[in-house]
Scaffold this motif. Structure first.
Motif, short mmCIF file in Angstrom:
data_model
loop_
_atom_site.label_atom_id
_atom_site.label_comp_id
_atom_site.label_asym_id
_atom_site.label_seq_id
_atom_site.Cartn_x
_atom_site.Cartn_y
_atom_site.Cartn_z
N HIS A 80 33.21 33.63 -114.29
CA HIS A 80 34.26 34.77 -113.62
C HIS A 80 34.61 34.48 -112.38
N ALA A 81 33.28 34.46 -111.38
CA ALA A 81 33.34 34.11 -110.08
C ALA A 81 33.84 32.99 -109.73
N ALA A 82 33.55 31.65 -110.52
CA ALA A 82 34.14 30.56 -110.18
C ALA A 82 35.52 30.58 -110.19
N GLN A 83 36.16 31.23 -111.39
CA GLN A 83 37.47 31.47 -111.47
C GLN A 83 38.20 32.06 -110.47
N ARG A 84 37.71 32.99 -109.61
CA ARG A 84 38.10 33.62 -108.49
C ARG A 84 37.78 33.05 -107.02
N GLY A 85 36.90 31.70 -107.34
CA GLY A 85 36.57 31.07 -106.07
C GLY A 85 35.58 31.71 -105.16
N ALA A 86 34.73 32.72 -105.77
CA ALA A 86 33.60 33.43 -105.32
C ALA A 86 32.43 32.51 -105.48
N LEU A 87 32.18 31.64 -104.39
CA LEU A 87 30.91 30.89 -104.83
C LEU A 87 29.71 31.44 -104.57
N ARG A 88 29.50 32.41 -103.64
CA ARG A 88 28.09 33.09 -103.53
C ARG A 88 27.94 33.65 -104.87
N ALA A 89 28.87 34.43 -105.22
CA ALA A 89 28.61 35.20 -106.52
C ALA A 89 28.24 34.30 -107.54
#
Lengths: 200, 314
Positions: free
Chosen positions: B95-104
């Motif tokens: 889910h985080a990868a899909q949003r580009g949230a790399l730290r998450a």
């Protein structure tokens, strides 16, 4: 030729469009909660005595959990149709594998009865046979000495010489069993009482 | 399509696109297709051993019922919860990868690895207990942990002879009085049904065919010296009812195969975590995260079936 290319392109966009639709966070949390709850249900059911249906109920719950994991965590619900086809065809292979194996296993006792050979259910029939022998032995004993109380051999009836020898000598085993001599207690051995039954 | 996919970005901004693919979307579709084919194979792969379980359960239902009592339901339930939670953190990573949230993404991958480690620790505790009690597969099952404390303290050797593999031989300190009834009680108290117990010391005089048999295998346990030393010792031959050694064979085969998948999963998660730290992934490209996620969910999926079948048999 051009048809092939357009089909490939269609597959490309199909996969890209379906796989990247972002599942909302609350769906994940909801599925997680449902999985934990269903685990609780399975554990709870295992403590309740509900008879032979328990296995099928547990499997049914496991299937629901599997559906949740595959459908939402693995996104198969919104994935390409082709991926769904691959996965469910694997499931179908399993169904056939189980079905045909169990058709064989379940029909074996009938074949065994017809041919008079014991293949796999051997153990069970052997146990039944032993039980019958034991019963006859104790009946004969009771007839011989009607006042005698059941001795230690009745407390552990499985260890009488007859059944001990039987237990190590399979009915249908063609090869000589080398262990038979090692297990049967010798007359006058430490098993007081039981050798007398044999000599009688 | 409103979302920026790999297709719409200029070629130079797609360093992840390998030259033999036509487009980023084609590359992703290929990777995913390969992953799903692998997962389909895994299903059938595990299906075979589940089928073996089904056959054994069909022929020896009593064995399944009695032997599974030795597995700890709380431990199994705990591990189920741990794996389900790790599946959630894996899904959150994607889910985080899909949003580009790399730290998450990295945080959730790390959490998943930690939970996988926790699963293996619980598994280790369970395995250690089984090894300690001698509840092992096939010929290694001695169940000597089921003896009571006094008997256990005076036990010198618990072994099987290949010439009589159905029986476990227990040799006690010769000065210690052990009775068949006491042994029966000890095994009965631990739900280890016994079919027959015989004193083996007097009967273990070796005949010529037996010796030949022992020599043919020439295993340590079949050493004629061991056989010879039985005379005058305090030895009992115990035949357990049913097939507990087959149950534990299945238990170890199924859980160890699954455990191996967990271990491989941890390595894969670590690999993806490292690549995420290196900046390999973006909103446009995170296929490895997704595929490792698919693998990880399958590991969870298999445990969902293993747990009720092995731990919760009724």
């Amino acid at each position: 030729m051009s048809e092939h290319i357009s089909k490939g392109a269609a597959l490309d966009t199909n996969v890209a469009a379906t796989a990247h639709a972002i599942t909302p966070l609350r769906v994940y949390l909801g599925v997680f909660a449902a999985l934990l709850a269903l685990t609780g249900v399975t554990v709870g059911l295992s403590y309740a005595d509900i008879g032979p249906g328990a296995l099928y109920l547990a499997l049914f719950v496991a299937l629901i959990k599997a559906g949740l994991v595959v459908g939402y965590f693995m996104h198969l619900k919104q994935d390409a149709r082709f991926h769904q086809l691959i996965f469910f065809r694997s499931g179908a292979v399993l169904v056939f594998m189980f079905a045909f194996t169990f058709i064989d296993l379940v029909s074996r006792p009938a074949i065994v009865a017809e041919q008079g050979t014991l293949v796999l259910g051997q153990e069970r029939e052997q146990v039944a046979f032993e039980a019958e022998l034991r019963q006859r032995l104790s009946a004969a004993k009771a007839a011989a000495q009607p006042t005698a109380s059941p001795g230690p051999s009745a407390a552990a009836p499985a260890a009488t010489p007859t059944s001990a020898a039987l237990a190590t000598a399979p009915v249908s085993d063609a090869s000589p069993s080398p262990e038979a001599g090692a297990t049967a207690p010798r007359p006058g051995g430490a098993d007081a009482g039981t050798p007398a039954a044999r000599s009688r | 399509m409103s979302k920026p996919t790999g297709d719409q970005a200029p070629l130079l901004q797609q360093p992840f696109l390998q030259h033999h693919f036509h487009s980023a979307a084609q590359q992703e579709a290929s990777a995913k297709l390969g992953m799903w084919l692998f997962l389909a194979q895994e299903l059938v792969f595990f299906g075979g051993i589940f089928l073996a379980y089904g056959a054994v359960r069909y022929f020896y239902p009593e064995t399944m019922l009695s032997a599974h009592e030795h597995l700890s339901v709380p431990m199994g339930a705990l591990n189920t919860a741990v794996l389900i939670t790790s599946s959630l953190t894996m899904a959150l990573a994607v889910h985080a990868a899909q949003r580009g949230a790399l730290r998450a993404l990295r945080r959730n991958l790390l959490l998943t690895v930690a939970l996988a480690g926790a699963f293996l620790v619980v598994k280790y505790v369970e395995y250690a207990h089984k090894f300690h009690d001698g509840l092992l597969a096939g010929n290694y099952l001695t169940a000597h942990g089921m003896l009571d404390d006094d008997q256990g303290a005076r036990l010198q050797q618990a072994f099987r002879l290949r010439a009589s593999p159905e029986q476990v031989h227990f040799r006690f300190d010769a000065r210690y009085p052990v009775t068949r009834e006491a042994l029966l009680r000890a095994f009965g108290a631990h739900k280890m049904p016994v079919r027959a117990i015989t004193r083996a010391d007097a009967a273990l005089t070796v005949s010529e065919p037996q010796l030949a048999h022992a020599r043919a295998f020439n295993g340590a346990l079949d050493d004629p010296a061991v056989w010879g030393s039985q005379a005058g010792s305090n030895t009992f031959a115990v035949t357990f009812a049913g097939k507990p050694h087959i149950f534990f064979g299945l238990y170890f085969a199924m859980t160890a195969l699954h455990g191996l998948h967990v271990l491989i999963g941890m390595l894969l998660l670590g690999w993806v975590w490292r690549r995420a730290g290196r900046g390999d992934f973006s909103r446009a490209y995170f296929t490895p995260v997704e595929n490792v996620g698919l693998y990880w969910h399958l590991v969870d999926l298999i445990w969902i079936f293993l747990f009720p079948l092995l731990y919760l048999v009724r």
